[in-house]
Write a protein that holds these residues in place. Structure first.
Motif, short mmCIF file in Angstrom:
data_model
loop_
_atom_site.label_atom_id
_atom_site.label_comp_id
_atom_site.label_asym_id
_atom_site.label_seq_id
_atom_site.Cartn_x
_atom_site.Cartn_y
_atom_site.Cartn_z
N CYS B 78 53.11 42.18 33.18
CA CYS B 78 52.15 42.64 32.16
C CYS B 78 52.83 42.76 30.81
O CYS B 78 52.28 42.36 29.78
CB CYS B 78 51.54 43.98 32.57
SG CYS B 78 50.39 43.83 33.94
N ALA B 181 41.05 41.46 34.92
CA ALA B 181 41.03 42.64 34.03
C ALA B 181 42.38 42.85 33.38
O ALA B 181 42.47 43.11 32.17
CB ALA B 181 40.63 43.88 34.84
N SER B 185 43.07 42.43 29.43
CA SER B 185 43.61 43.61 28.73
C SER B 185 44.93 43.28 28.04
O SER B 185 45.20 43.77 26.94
CB SER B 185 43.84 44.76 29.70
OG SER B 185 42.67 45.07 30.38
N LEU B 189 45.08 43.85 24.04
CA LEU B 189 45.96 44.85 23.41
C LEU B 189 46.56 44.32 22.10
O LEU B 189 46.38 44.94 21.05
CB LEU B 189 47.05 45.28 24.39
CG LEU B 189 47.97 46.41 23.93
CD1 LEU B 189 48.39 47.27 25.12
CD2 LEU B 189 49.22 45.90 23.25
N SER B 199 44.85 50.18 21.41
CA SER B 199 44.17 49.85 22.66
C SER B 199 45.14 50.10 23.81
O SER B 199 46.17 49.43 23.91
CB SER B 199 43.75 48.38 22.63
OG SER B 199 43.29 47.97 23.89
N VAL B 201 44.18 50.50 27.20
CA VAL B 201 43.58 50.35 28.53
C VAL B 201 44.49 49.62 29.52
O VAL B 201 44.46 49.88 30.72
CB VAL B 201 42.19 49.68 28.43
CG1 VAL B 201 42.30 48.22 28.05
CG2 VAL B 201 41.42 49.83 29.72
N LEU B 202 45.36 48.74 28.98
CA LEU B 202 46.23 47.98 29.88
C LEU B 202 47.16 48.90 30.68
O LEU B 202 47.43 48.64 31.86
CB LEU B 202 47.06 46.97 29.08
CG LEU B 202 48.09 46.18 29.90
CD1 LEU B 202 47.39 45.26 30.89
CD2 LEU B 202 49.01 45.38 29.01
N TYR B 230 38.12 47.99 38.00
CA TYR B 230 38.60 46.77 37.35
C TYR B 230 37.45 45.98 36.72
O TYR B 230 37.58 45.43 35.63
CB TYR B 230 39.35 45.87 38.35
CG TYR B 230 40.64 46.45 38.86
CD1 TYR B 230 41.62 46.92 37.98
CD2 TYR B 230 40.91 46.55 40.22
CE1 TYR B 230 42.81 47.46 38.44
CE2 TYR B 230 42.09 47.08 40.69
CZ TYR B 230 43.04 47.54 39.80
OH TYR B 230 44.21 48.06 40.26
N ALA B 233 36.39 47.73 33.56
CA ALA B 233 37.41 47.53 32.52
C ALA B 233 37.31 46.12 31.95
O ALA B 233 37.41 45.91 30.73
CB ALA B 233 38.81 47.77 33.09
N THR B 237 36.39 45.54 28.09
CA THR B 237 37.42 44.90 27.27
C THR B 237 36.86 43.66 26.59
O THR B 237 37.08 43.43 25.40
CB THR B 237 38.65 44.53 28.13
OG1 THR B 237 39.08 45.70 28.82
CG2 THR B 237 39.78 44.00 27.29
#
Lengths: 245, 249
Positions: B78, B181, B185, B189, B199, B201-202, B230, B233, B237
């Motif tokens: 990620c 998701a 994300s 971001l 942001s 959320v990730l 998920y 989200a 997003t």
């Protein structure tokens, strides 16, 4: 024709960066955009490019700037807009894919002129080289209107001098440059028109031909427009000296 | 459409090799831990005749904490997906916003590319688990461990089951939607940060995915709940990316 009609910009902090700016720049012009720090030069360029929300209208040949015609504008900024981890060669491929009028020959000629490496990541370049590369990309994109915001910050005087000459040599008659800089005296022989911003407004707009006819230099024009008081420094020094005595 | 894909070139150049390297490193780490455990595991005599009891595949997999390595790898993947989009050392966003494809469409396509890379990571981990199982069978011999051992292990061990859910459709769907998701994300971001918005959320999504990835056959409620999280989200997003193309000024 690039036209700004009543372009205004107020930041969320409440500071008014642009106040009803009207400006038209025609094909083939080389325009210097001058003003003190905070005058609104960078903000105006960002509004033209659609990077900031603003009041008023910006049009390209009567059409608003959208993804359809945005490729007609290029941008060289001292903040740099390249991909630092990519090589110059990778940038060439990317620009070729996304800007249909990419000027490959010009790209290679400028890379050779500035002796920039094709296979090194741009982040490994020196500050001067990064500026050069940023400008090379803007000039090679194939845009009709090339916007430059303090593109030579950090370059030495010889480097800048070389660049102005190259710029004049390679530009085609229809290519337009809007150059924002503080280096008035350096660029005065390379521009055809000077636009002065002061506190977000157009405070002066004159061609260099008009200045020549009036026997004034660009610096004179700027000082007059800003009502610069040459005795300000001497007075301040005298005041300080008196107090100390 | 072609332009959207070619616009992904810079991100692909900077992420694909990193994801492959992380996948390889995770697999190598898992292999090293698994092998050392397997070789050091002494069979215990059991019963009056002293019959030797060998460790179960799921037991070794649990003891090797394969899911911890998976989780760490997922978080690294990620991070690798996010970094190229952040304006580090340059305002790359100025260029992205001057592309004919449009920055919002590009961000969604970027999310799709990230999801594919996450699928590759998942696939590589599933492949690694199968190779470890093969090693297990080779070490113990075919008379003790067979295809049924594999089948049972991948059904009973939550981590192995989540890697290869087979007929467990809710779990399979959860994994696919989680990849989508997380991928979106990871693209959203930097998009929001480039525009001056925060942001986050990730981060909870990635931690949730890393921590709660192991999921047994009997956890249909849990996987359905995760699927809803998920899925929500992903939808939120995508909607936020589509709404927010301006800078916060």
């Amino acid at each position: 024709m690039l036209e700004c009609k009543a372009v205004s910009k107020t930041y969320l902090t409440g500071s008014k960066a642009l106040d009803w700016v009207d400006l038209s720049v025609g094909p083939g012009e080389i325009v210097g955009l001058f003003g003190e720090n905070g005058a609104g030069k960078t903000t105006l360029m960002k509004c033209i490019l659609g990077l900031l929300r603003h009041g008023g209208a910006v049009t390209l040949d009567g059409e608003p700037v959208t993804p359809k015609n945005i490729a007609r504008l290029s941008f060289a900024t001292c903040e740099h807009s390249y991909f630092p981890a990519l090589t110059a060669g990778a940038h060439r491929g990317f620009y070729r894919d996304h800007f249909p009028k990419f000027r490959e020959k010009r790209f290679h000629a400028l890379m050779d002129f500035f002796q920039l490496p094709m296979n090194k990541a741009v982040r490994s370049f020196s500050t001067g080289q990064r500026n050069q590369f940023e400008v090379i990309l803007a000039l090679s994109q194939g845009a009709d209107y090339i916007l430059m915001d303090e593109p030579f910050a950090g370059n030495d005087v010889f480097n800048r001098e070389d660049f102005y000459k190259v710029l004049l040599g390679i530009l085609e008659p229809t290519e337009t440059v809007l150059l924002s800089t503080h280096l008035l005296e350096e660029v005065q022989h390379f521009i055809g028109r000077a636009v002065l911003l002061h506190r977000g407004r157009v405070a002066g707009d004159v061609t260099t031909l008009e200045l020549e006819e009036q026997g004034r230099s660009l610096m004179d024009f700027v000082k007059e427009t800003y009502q610069y008081r040459a005795d300000r420094v001497i007075r301040a020094l005298n005041d300080l000296t008196d107090k100390e005595e | 459409m072609k332009r959207a894909w070619t616009a992904l070139g810079p991100a692909a150049r900077l992420t694909v090799w990193k994801v492959l390297a992380i996948s390889l490193a995770c697999a190598a780490g898992q292999w090293a831990v698994f092998r050392s455990l397997l070789l050091g595991w002494e069979p215990e005599p059991y019963g009056p005749e002293g019959e030797l009891i060998y460790p179960l595949l799921e037991g070794v997999a649990d003891a090797a904490r394969l899911n911890w390595i998976f989780g760490a790898g997922l978080l690294l993947v990620c991070a690798a997906l996010v970094l190229p989009g952040l304006d580090r050392g340059a305002k790359t966003g100025y260029t992205l916003r001057r592309l004919a494809v449009g920055e919002r469409a590009l961000t969604l396509a970027w999310g799709g590319q990230n999801a594919l890379l996450l699928l590759i990571f998942w696939g590589s981990q599933a492949g690694a688990a199968l190779l470890l199982a093969r090693q297990y069978m080779a070490t113990l011999g075919a008379e003790i461990a067979g295809a049924q051992t594999l089948f049972l292990a991948f059904s009973r061990a939550p981590y192995l089951h989540a890697l290869l859910p087979l007929w467990d459709w809710p779990l399979l769907l959860r994994n696919l939607v989680a990849c989508a998701a997380l991928g979106l994300s990871a693209a959203a971001l930097p998009f929001h940060w480039r525009h001056g918005r925060k942001s986050w959320v990730l981060f909870p999504l990635a931690v949730l995915a890393a921590w709660c990835f192991p999921c047994g056959m009997d956890a249909a409620v849990g996987s359905t709940f995760a699927l809803i999280i998920y899925g929500s989200a992903l939808a939120l997003t995508a909607a936020n990316v589509w709404r927010g193309s301006w800078d916060e000024d």
